[in-house]
Structure formats: structure tokens, C-alpha cells
Design an enzyme around this catalytic site. Structure first.
Site, PDB file in Angstrom:
ATOM      1  N   ASN A  54       0.777  -1.157   0.120  1.00 41.16           N
ATOM      2  CA  ASN A  54       0.154   0.173   0.040  1.00 41.16           C
ATOM      3  C   ASN A  54       0.899   1.142  -0.085  1.00 41.16           C
ATOM      4  O   ASN A  54       1.508   1.724   0.995  1.00 41.16           O
ATOM      5  CB  ASN A  54      -0.880   0.079   1.158  1.00 41.16           C
ATOM      6  CG  ASN A  54      -1.753  -1.180   1.123  1.00 41.16           C
ATOM      7  OD1 ASN A  54      -2.913  -1.244   0.375  1.00 41.16           O
ATOM      8  ND2 ASN A  54      -1.645  -2.128   2.053  1.00 41.16           N
ATOM      9  N   GLU A  55       1.117   1.782  -1.472  1.00 35.89           N
ATOM     10  CA  GLU A  55       2.083   2.876  -1.352  1.00 35.89           C
ATOM     11  C   GLU A  55       1.320   4.052  -1.055  1.00 35.89           C
ATOM     12  O   GLU A  55       0.377   4.174  -0.861  1.00 35.89           O
ATOM     13  CB  GLU A  55       2.488   2.851  -2.947  1.00 35.89           C
ATOM     14  CG  GLU A  55       3.043   1.706  -3.441  1.00 35.89           C
ATOM     15  CD  GLU A  55       4.507   1.521  -3.051  1.00 35.89           C
ATOM     16  OE1 GLU A  55       5.085   1.745  -1.808  1.00 35.89           O
ATOM     17  OE2 GLU A  55       5.339   0.706  -3.888  1.00 35.89           O
ATOM     18  N   SER A  56       2.259   5.029  -0.911  1.00 32.81           N
ATOM     19  CA  SER A  56       1.784   6.530  -0.334  1.00 32.81           C
ATOM     20  C   SER A  56       0.359   6.901  -1.392  1.00 32.81           C
ATOM     21  O   SER A  56       0.616   6.460  -2.512  1.00 32.81           O
ATOM     22  CB  SER A  56       2.694   7.782  -0.830  1.00 32.81           C
ATOM     23  OG  SER A  56       4.078   7.325  -0.059  1.00 32.81           O
ATOM     24  N   SER A 106      -2.331   5.460  -0.700  1.00 33.19           N
ATOM     25  CA  SER A 106      -3.389   4.341  -0.548  1.00 33.19           C
ATOM     26  C   SER A 106      -4.471   4.892   0.452  1.00 33.19           C
ATOM     27  O   SER A 106      -4.145   5.646   1.257  1.00 33.19           O
ATOM     28  CB  SER A 106      -2.722   3.160  -0.125  1.00 33.19           C
ATOM     29  OG  SER A 106      -1.849   2.551  -0.920  1.00 33.19           O
TER      30      SER A 106
END
Ligand code: F6R
Length: 642
Positions: free
Chosen positions: A166-168, A170
Site C-alpha cells: 500500500n504505497e503513498s 493508498s
């Protein structure tokens, strides 16, 4: 359950930390504590005849945890029969038996080594067609929900604050899904895939929502490289730019950290802002330099009010007024600056970083990779040589995995073409080169190089290091290639430090009998090579301590390519003129295979010479801002007392 800072908080930690943290001296003890909590949970659940639902992570952070769980199984009979596990993520696309697949990672490190039932192990499937992914993800979540949710979720954290993938950006209620990987994440993974081009762009990840619904969450982070993102996640605002910060809203989460990963937390970095402390000289220096940097004032301009308004009034009351403290710290910092890293002959050395005697010193510089010497201390290296010391260089590892296949092919092709052109009869050497060419031309993705290719890659780096050392002015018999065996796996994963590594290191020290040893204390290097190299030196120095010449040996630690010493730690700062900066650059340029988009740049896209120049300039700027002379650049060192 692990006792965190918030469990025992009397208010002060809670003022800064919105997530409970537990700090261990190292990742080994931290991993053992987490393993114990998992083992206890598995046993409680087993005694209740319940399954234990674990959410598991991959990456470097949980490796020690899995090793300890395996030990608990093998040596203490911990059974995983009631465990049902769900991994956070998998690269997409990804074959389960590929070297970089998380299925393979989990099998090798845990599943195949304990008695968990294969049907109870779930890792997202990287082999699906795109059309199948959405319903697969819904099923994955349904399976977890049908079991009553995750009892304990293990997490690592990405440099950008990602949890799972869950990247920046998300959302807090994001579902399990296919995601595009951030550039930072891909760069961090690129060394495993031997280059950014081979690194997947997408992955399947459990969503933030499922992670937040776990009964209990433990996030593990090790090393200084994680310290900034840990501070942001624990003390900063809850923001989807840092998905780990969502965990501030989870009511049963603990961050398990080693000292380095916790080093930027307010209670560790500036404890005087949190509670009453005992002011040691080290803390006073750190606090005053930090205050001057924070207020962007020279040290000698700090006022009583500055101390009082910034949580340092007790220091002022004890040792003030401000001027008295300022002048002490100023003088101390000033005495770290020297243009004579080997000591200034015939000078009063009572306040200098190095001894004046003997005027001509034997110096042994250790360089973990073949270019760390010039990158990190090229200016000092040259000065030591020019000032007439007897300087030796020890290249600790071959650095062969950092050479691209193209580069190896170019050199191998040169030898083959040369022999063909001049009709040189097939020789053993030519066979090696031909074998290497055939392998490289047919090499698949991240396949491990055959020894012949590694040999050529090692030769390329050797040639470059030799050229750089000659450029500094060293004679051949002062240039030593140690080729420590721990490094020679052909893969990113290295062997642990061995007896032979220490013996080779001892032999070189014993040969040179140095008055000064320089070693890389640059522990943030992403593959841990610097740490092993430093451990080899520490072990060798300790073993040689009884020898007479060691009484006169000082060890200086440098940093450079990956991080720099804090100004409060520096014990010797060697200034450089603009010409010397250029000279250093030319030394680094001898390492041609490491220029123009190398294999292992890490998350910093600047080339090594740029990083070195930026850092050395930054150090000089900091000294200037603190009220000392303005130099073009400075290389910094800390002394290690053994
Ligand atoms: C791995 C995962 C990632 C990693 C993170 C840190 O399953 O989901 O979030 O935990 O990228 O990786 P390491 O531990 O290698 O620093």
C-alpha cells in the site's frame, strides 16, 4: 505481549508518540521478542482448540523473526499445526518458483521448515491473468473474514511508509487489489532483480482496511535507513502519504525497532524535550549544535532565551550563562578541523584530532567495495599520501555483483576479438572468456552468474580500483585486494562473517603494522556489506590487541556514499579546497563501471561522486553555519576506541 513506550507512558512519550514503540539494541533481540509473542499466541489458540490466523510479511525485516520461529519449532517443539497464514503481498506477474517470488521466500524461510499444513499457507497468486485478479482478491479477503479476521499481523515498512504494498496515496479503507509500485519501492527492490528494468511494476497487496482490522499489529523496522519514516509514522500527522501513519488509529499496534531505526524519535534524539535528563558532555554537544542548527544561528550567537525556549533551561541553570556553554562547544568543534589527518609534525597536538608523532605514519585504509575509499575519503587519502605517510589500501571485497552484464560482455568480447584478430591460439584464458560470453548472451533475468563471469566482473573493478589508487600516488605493493570470502556468493545475500575473513584482515594489519586504520562506519549500505567488513576489522583489531604495535594504532571511521556523521559526532573534519574537490571527483571517475546508472544506486538517484560532493559540501556548510570558517567541502571521521 510486548511492553511498548505507550503502555508505560506517564504522559511524556505519549506527547510525541502516537504509536507504542519498543526499542531493542539490535534486530536479533527484537526479532526474538516478536517470535515469542507469536509463539505464545499460537499456544494459547492451540489450548483453546482454535486456529491462529497470522498475517505475514516478506522483505529483509522479518528474516530474523522467521529464523527464530524455525528455531522454536526445531528446538522447543513449537507446533504450527493450528496456524493459518495469509501473506501481505506478491509481485505481479510472478511465478511461484522464481528467485524473487514471495511464495519461494516464505517456503524457504518458514513454511518448509515448520509443520504448518501447506493448505493453510496463503500467498497472493502472481500467475493469474489480469482479468482474474479482482475476484481473486475478493476471495482472499473472504477467506480471512470467514476465519474471523487476522489475529496478529506482521509488517515491515517501506522507505516511503508503505505497509504491504500500500504505497503513498493508498486509502485507509483500501481493499486487497493490484497496485502499481512506487518508483522508490522499485528502486529498493531493483538490486534483488539485478536492475530496475527487470523489477516488476505491479503487485497484489492486502488492503489497508484488512490490516487495520487485525486484532493486533506488530511492525518491525531495523537500521538507520528506516529512522526518518519511523519518526514520521509514529509522531507525524495521519496521512495517506505515509500509509504506516494510519496505524496511529489502530488500538493494538506496536512498532518493534532497533536502536538505529528509533534514532530519530524525539525521546531518543532529543530526550531533553521529553524528560529531565543527566547532561553528559556528549548530550550537551548534541543539544547545543542541534539548537544552533535549528535556529540557523552561529554557536556563539545563542542566547539564554534560546536555551530557555528550547527545553534546555536546566542545562543553562547548571552550566550557564549561554556564553560559557557556547564557547566550550565552539572550541571543541573548532579543534576537530585539521588539514593534517596524519597529525601535524612538530605542532602542539594537545587539542588536535591526531598525534604529531611519529611524523611519518603507517596508514592502512580499508575500503569495503573497491570505490568506497575515494568516494568517502578521497580527499583525506590524497592528503595522507602527499604529506609523506606510508599509505596502504586494502580493498576488502571484489564488488563483482555491481558490474552490469553489458560491461562484462564488453570486456570479455574485447579479449575474444583480440585473440581472433591476431590469431592467438585458444588458451585457457580465452576459454574462460568465451564461456562467460556464452553464459551472458543466454542469461535469464536474475540468474546467478557463473564463476567465470564473476571473475571478469571482479577484474573490471580491480582494474578501476588500481587506477584510482595509482591516481592518488600509491605504489603497487601498497595496493591490496583482499577478496574476502563472505562476499563471494554471486548473489545479493552474503555469507555471514567467517574465520577466514577475519584471518585475511588480521594478516594485512599485521603486515602493515599501522599507526592509523581507516574503516567504513557507513552502516546504512543497503546490502550489509559494509557492516560485515567493519565487523571483520573490529574482530581482527581485537584479536591483534596484545601485539605491541597495536598500542600505537588509532582507528578512524569514515562514512560517505550512503550517509554522513552527525556534526555532533565528528572528531576529525578534513577540509578541502575547490581544487581538491575536483581532484577527488577525478579519483571517483576511475570507477567507470559504477557510473551512469549503476546496478546498485539504492533509493538515491544521484551518482556516487555527486553524493560524495553534496555530503562533503553539506558538512562544510554546517560548520560554516555554526560560525566556523567556510570551506568548499569537508570529509568527516569518528574515532573508534577498542
Ligand atoms: C513485504 C512488504 C513490504 C516490506 C517493506 C519493507 O511483504 O509488504 O511492505 O515489508 O517494503 O521491506 P524490508 O523489510 O525489506 O525493508
Amino acid at each position: 505481549m510486548l511492553k511498548s513506550s505507550i503502555d508505560k507512558a506517564t504522559g511524556f512519550e505519549k506527547r510525541f508518540e502516537n504509536i507504542g514503540t519498543v526499542v531493542y539494541t539490535d534486530s536479533v533481540s527484537g526479532s526474538k521478542a516478536v517470535a515469542k509473542e507469536i509463539a505464545d499466541l499460537i499456544k494459547v489458540k492451540a489450548s483453546q482448540k482454535q486456529p491462529c490466523i497470522l498475517g505475514l510479511a516478506t522483505g529483509s525485516s522479518p528474516k530474523g523473526l522467521y529464523a527464530e520461529l524455525v528455531r522454536l519449532h526445531k528446538e522447543e517443539g513449537l507446533s504450527f499445526k493450528n496456524v493459518i497464514s495469509f501473506n501481505l503481498d506478491e509481485y505481479y506477474p510472478m511465478e511461484p518458483d522464481s528467485v524473487n517470488s514471495y511464495v519461494r521466500f516464505m517456503k524457504e524461510l518458514l513454511f518448509n521448515q515448520v509443520d504448518i499444513l501447506p493448505e493453510n499457507c496463503h500467498v497472493p497468486d502472481g500467475t493469474l491473468s489480469k482479468a482474474e485478479i479482482a475476484s481473486y482478491c475478493t476471495d482472499y479477503e473472504s477467506k480471512i473474514e470467514a476465519l474471523g479476521g487476522i489475529d496478529l499481523q506482521i509488517l515491515g515498512i517501506g522507505g516511503n511508509g508503505h505497509i504491504g504494498f500500500n504505497e503513498s496515496g493508498s486509502l485507509q479503507n483500501s481493499k486487497t487489489r493490484l497496485v502499481a509500485l512506487d518508483h522508490i519501492t522499485r528502486v529498493a527492490a531493483s538490486s534483488d532483480f539485478l536492475g530496475l528494468n527487470n523489477t516488476p511494476r505491479t503487485a497484489i497487496t492486502l488492503g489497508v482496511k484488512m490490516i487495520m482490522e487485525a486484532q493486533r499489529v506488530i511492525l518491525m523496522a531495523w537500521g538507520e535507513g528506516k529512522s526518518n519514516i519511523i519518526k514520521q509514522s509514529v509522531e507525524g500527522q495521519v496521512t495517506n502519504l505515509v500509509p504506516a501513519s494510519f496505524l496511529q488509529e489502530h488500538d493494538n499496534v506496536t512498532f518493534v525497532l532497533d536502536k538505529e531505526a528509533s534514532s530519530k524519535l524525539t525521546r531518543i534524539n532529543t530526550p531533553w524535550l521529553v524528560e529531565k535528563i543527566v547532561w553528559t558532555d556528549k548530550l550537551i554537544r548534541k543539544a547545543v549544535l542541534g539548537l544552533a542548527q535549528h535556529l540557523k544561528k552561529p554557536i556563539l550567537m545563542l542566547t539564554d532565551a534560546d536555551y530557555i525556549e528550547n527545553g534546555m533551561s536546566d542545562l543553562l541553570a547548571d552550566s550557564g550563562p549561554a556564553y560559557d556553554i557556547n564557547i566550550k562547544i565552539f572550541n571543541k568543534l573548532q579543534s576537530t578541523i585539521t588539514g593534517w589527518p596524519g597529525g601535524k609534525p612538530n605542532a602542539d597536538d594537545s587539542n588536535r584530532p591526531e598525534r604529531a608523532e611519529p611524523a611519518k605514519k603507517r596508514v592502512l585504509i580499508f575500503s569495503p567495495h573497491p570505490d568506497d575509499d575515494v568516494i568517502s575519503m578521497g580527499g583525506t587519502f590524497k592528503r595522507l599520501q602527499e604529506q609523506g605517510h606510508d599509505v596502504h589500501i586494502g580493498y576488502q571485497t571484489s564488488g563483482n555483483i555491481a558490474v552490469t552484464d553489458d560491461e562484462a560482455l564488453r570486456f570479455a568480447g574485447f579479449v575474444c576479438d583480440y585473440n581472433d584478430k591476431f590469431g592467438i591460439k585458444s588458451s585457457e584464458a580465452e576459454n574462460i572468456y568465451k564461456k562467460a560470453v556464452t553464459f551472458l548472451e543466454n542469461k535469464k533475468g536474475s540468474e546467478i552468474d557463473i564463476p567465470e563471469v564473476r571473475y571478469i566482473k571482479g577484474l573490471i573493478r580491480k582494474g578501476e580500483a588500481h587506477a584510482a589508487a595509482k591516481f592518488i600516488g600509491l605504489q603497487d605493493d601498497h595496493i591490496h585486494f583482499m577478496e574476502l570470502p563472505f562476499y563471494e556468493t554471486g548473489a545479493i545475500e552474503k555469507k555471514p562473517l567467517g574465520k577466514e575473513d577475519i584471518e585475511i584482515t588480521m594478516a594485512l594489519i599485521d603486515k602493515v603494522k599501522p599507526h592509523q586504520i581507516y574503516a567504513a562506519g557507513d552502516l546504512a549500505d543497503p546490502h550489509g556489506t559494509h557492516k560485515v567488513c567493519l565487523d571483520a576489522i573490529f574482530a581482527a583489531v581485537k584479536a591483534l590487541k596484545p601485539k605491541k604495535y597495536m598500542d600505537d594504532c588509532w582507528v578512524w571511521l569514515y562514512r560517505g556514499a550512503w550517509q554522513e556523521w552527525g556534526v555532533d559526532e565528528i572528531e576529525m573534519a578534513v577540509p578541502m579546497s575547490p581544487d581538491q574537490v575536483l581532484d577527488k571527483r577525478h579519483g571517483i571517475f576511475k570507477h567507470q563501471s559504477q557510473k551512469d546508472g549503476v546496478v546498485f544506486l539504492g533509493t538515491d538517484s544521484r551518482e556516487f561522486w555527486q553524493r560524495a560532493e553534496d555530503r562533503n559540501k553539506e558538512t562544510a556548510e554546517v560548520y560554516h553555519q555554526l560560525g566556523l570558517s567556510h570551506y568548499a567541502a569537508m570529509e568527516a571521521f569518528v574515532r573508534w576506541h577498542f
